[in-house]
Structure formats: C-alpha cells, structure tokens
Design a protein around this motif. Structure first.
Motif, short mmCIF file in Angstrom:
data_model
loop_
_atom_site.label_atom_id
_atom_site.label_comp_id
_atom_site.label_asym_id
_atom_site.label_seq_id
_atom_site.Cartn_x
_atom_site.Cartn_y
_atom_site.Cartn_z
N ALA A 154 2.80 7.89 -3.50
CA ALA A 154 1.65 7.12 -3.03
C ALA A 154 0.78 7.90 -2.03
O ALA A 154 -0.40 7.62 -1.90
CB ALA A 154 2.13 5.83 -2.36
N LEU A 155 1.37 8.88 -1.34
CA LEU A 155 0.68 9.51 -0.22
C LEU A 155 0.28 10.97 -0.45
O LEU A 155 -0.03 11.67 0.51
CB LEU A 155 1.55 9.43 1.04
CG LEU A 155 1.92 8.01 1.50
CD1 LEU A 155 2.87 8.08 2.67
CD2 LEU A 155 0.66 7.24 1.85
N ARG A 156 0.29 11.43 -1.69
CA ARG A 156 -0.02 12.83 -1.96
C ARG A 156 -1.31 13.30 -1.28
O ARG A 156 -1.31 14.34 -0.63
CB ARG A 156 -0.08 13.11 -3.45
CG ARG A 156 -0.38 14.57 -3.77
CD ARG A 156 -0.32 14.86 -5.26
NE ARG A 156 1.03 14.93 -5.76
CZ ARG A 156 1.81 16.01 -5.69
NH1 ARG A 156 1.35 17.10 -5.14
NH2 ARG A 156 3.02 16.00 -6.18
N PRO A 157 -2.43 12.58 -1.38
CA PRO A 157 -3.64 13.07 -0.70
C PRO A 157 -3.48 13.15 0.82
O PRO A 157 -3.96 14.09 1.45
CB PRO A 157 -4.72 12.04 -1.07
CG PRO A 157 -4.20 11.38 -2.31
CD PRO A 157 -2.70 11.39 -2.19
N VAL A 158 -2.76 12.22 1.41
CA VAL A 158 -2.55 12.23 2.85
C VAL A 158 -1.64 13.39 3.24
O VAL A 158 -1.88 14.08 4.24
CB VAL A 158 -1.96 10.87 3.33
CG1 VAL A 158 -1.57 10.92 4.79
CG2 VAL A 158 -2.94 9.75 3.06
N LEU A 159 -0.59 13.64 2.47
CA LEU A 159 0.32 14.74 2.76
C LEU A 159 -0.37 16.09 2.56
O LEU A 159 -0.14 17.03 3.33
CB LEU A 159 1.58 14.63 1.91
CG LEU A 159 2.44 13.40 2.22
CD1 LEU A 159 3.61 13.32 1.23
CD2 LEU A 159 2.95 13.39 3.65
N SER A 160 -1.24 16.20 1.57
CA SER A 160 -2.01 17.43 1.38
C SER A 160 -2.97 17.65 2.54
O SER A 160 -3.11 18.78 3.04
CB SER A 160 -2.77 17.39 0.05
OG SER A 160 -1.87 17.40 -1.03
N TRP A 161 -3.62 16.60 3.00
CA TRP A 161 -4.49 16.69 4.17
C TRP A 161 -3.69 17.11 5.40
O TRP A 161 -4.13 17.96 6.18
CB TRP A 161 -5.16 15.34 4.42
CG TRP A 161 -5.88 15.25 5.72
CD1 TRP A 161 -7.13 15.69 6.01
CD2 TRP A 161 -5.36 14.69 6.94
NE1 TRP A 161 -7.42 15.45 7.33
CE2 TRP A 161 -6.35 14.84 7.91
CE3 TRP A 161 -4.15 14.09 7.27
CZ2 TRP A 161 -6.17 14.39 9.22
CZ3 TRP A 161 -3.98 13.64 8.57
CH2 TRP A 161 -4.98 13.79 9.53
N ASN A 162 -2.50 16.56 5.57
CA ASN A 162 -1.64 16.90 6.70
C ASN A 162 -1.29 18.40 6.67
O ASN A 162 -1.30 19.07 7.70
CB ASN A 162 -0.38 16.04 6.66
CG ASN A 162 0.39 16.07 7.94
OD1 ASN A 162 -0.10 15.72 9.00
ND2 ASN A 162 1.65 16.50 7.85
N HIS A 163 -0.98 18.91 5.48
CA HIS A 163 -0.70 20.34 5.33
C HIS A 163 -1.94 21.16 5.70
O HIS A 163 -1.84 22.19 6.38
CB HIS A 163 -0.26 20.66 3.91
CG HIS A 163 0.08 22.10 3.72
ND1 HIS A 163 -0.87 23.04 3.37
CD2 HIS A 163 1.25 22.77 3.86
CE1 HIS A 163 -0.28 24.23 3.29
NE2 HIS A 163 1.00 24.09 3.59
N HIS A 164 -3.11 20.71 5.26
CA HIS A 164 -4.34 21.43 5.59
C HIS A 164 -4.55 21.49 7.10
O HIS A 164 -4.96 22.52 7.64
CB HIS A 164 -5.55 20.77 4.91
CG HIS A 164 -6.83 21.42 5.27
ND1 HIS A 164 -7.22 22.65 4.77
CD2 HIS A 164 -7.82 21.03 6.11
CE1 HIS A 164 -8.39 22.98 5.28
NE2 HIS A 164 -8.77 22.02 6.10
#
Length: 150
Positions: free
Chosen positions: A122-132
């Motif tokens: 559910a949170l792939r975009p949020v986790l990718s943003w967090n990595h960024h």
C-alpha cells in the motif's frame, strides 16, 4: 502463491556531481564508521569486521532500518556492498572524474520482506519518497564533507 507473501523489490538510481576528486569521494564512502558525522539519516554504525558494518538508518518516516553492509569492492571506479538485515541486495557507487569534481552514480537493488515488505503493497510511493529523502541527505552531506579542506 499469494501476492502478499512475495517480498517487495526496489531499484533506485541517483546521479550527482560532488565537488571533489573520485579518490576523496571514495575515501568518504568507504569510511562507513563516520557516516553519522555527515549523513543525518545514518543514526548509528557498528563495525562488525574489516569488511562489515551494521547501520541503523532513519529517514523521514518514524521507522528504523537495520542494514548489514559487507564490502564487495572498494576499488575505483566502482564501490559495492552487499546488503542484509532489513534489506537484501546491493548498493553500488560508480565514481568518475567530472569537470567540477566527481560524477557519482548510485545504484541500489533490494528486496524487502517482513512487515516493511507487506507495507510496500500500500505504501510503495511513500517508501520510495522516504528513500529519496535519505539519499538527499547523503548527497548534501557528502558534498559538504568532500568540499572541506583536507
């Protein structure tokens, strides 16, 4: 097999120019024990061996990742570590001369299991943003540290 049982796979790539020669950038990147001095998201480092370390990282989200690094190569132009712990995979830096210092290409491929892998559904975009955000901290800190007089 149920989709929720399959670990989540992430691939990240970043390219930056750092204001120092490749040797200086390499020396900073292989000196893992000092990451917390210039990379704000690396909260703690424990040396495990000459080739290994445990990093505790936290970016913007309130979640600590414990990542075990194992050096694969420290020779220019490519630095690479195997990753274990909360992430399984590799991280690689390729450092080449650039007009104002070094061109750095960061590549990371990881598989995330457990609760974080489940959250990825559910949170792939949020986790990718967090990595960024974590890598933005790396870029800024590495650039500042590399520009300091030696």
């Amino acid at each position: 097999m149920h989709t929720w049982l399959v670990p989540a796979r992430y691939v990240f790539t970043e390219t930056w120019d750092i204001p120092a020669d490749p040797e200086t950038v390499r020396d900073l990147l292989v000196d893992v024990e000092h990451y917390p001095q210039w990379w704000p998201q690396v909260r703690a480092v424990a040396k495990l061996s000459d080739d290994g370390a445990l990093l505790v990282c936290r970016s913007t989200l309130p979640y600590d990742l414990e990542i075990v690094l194992h050096a694969v190569t420290r020779d220019l132009p490519t630095l690479e570590v195997g990753l274990g712990g909360d992430l399984d995979g590799f991280a690689r830096w390729t450092l080449t001369p650039a007009p104002r210092g070094s061109r750095t290409v960061f590549e990371q491929e990881v598989v995330v299991g457990g609760l974080l892998g489940l959250a990825s559904i559910a949170l792939r975009p949020v986790l990718s943003w967090n990595h960024h955000q974590m890598m933005l901290g790396c870029r800024n800190g590495l650039s500042s540290r590399a520009a300091e007089p030696r």
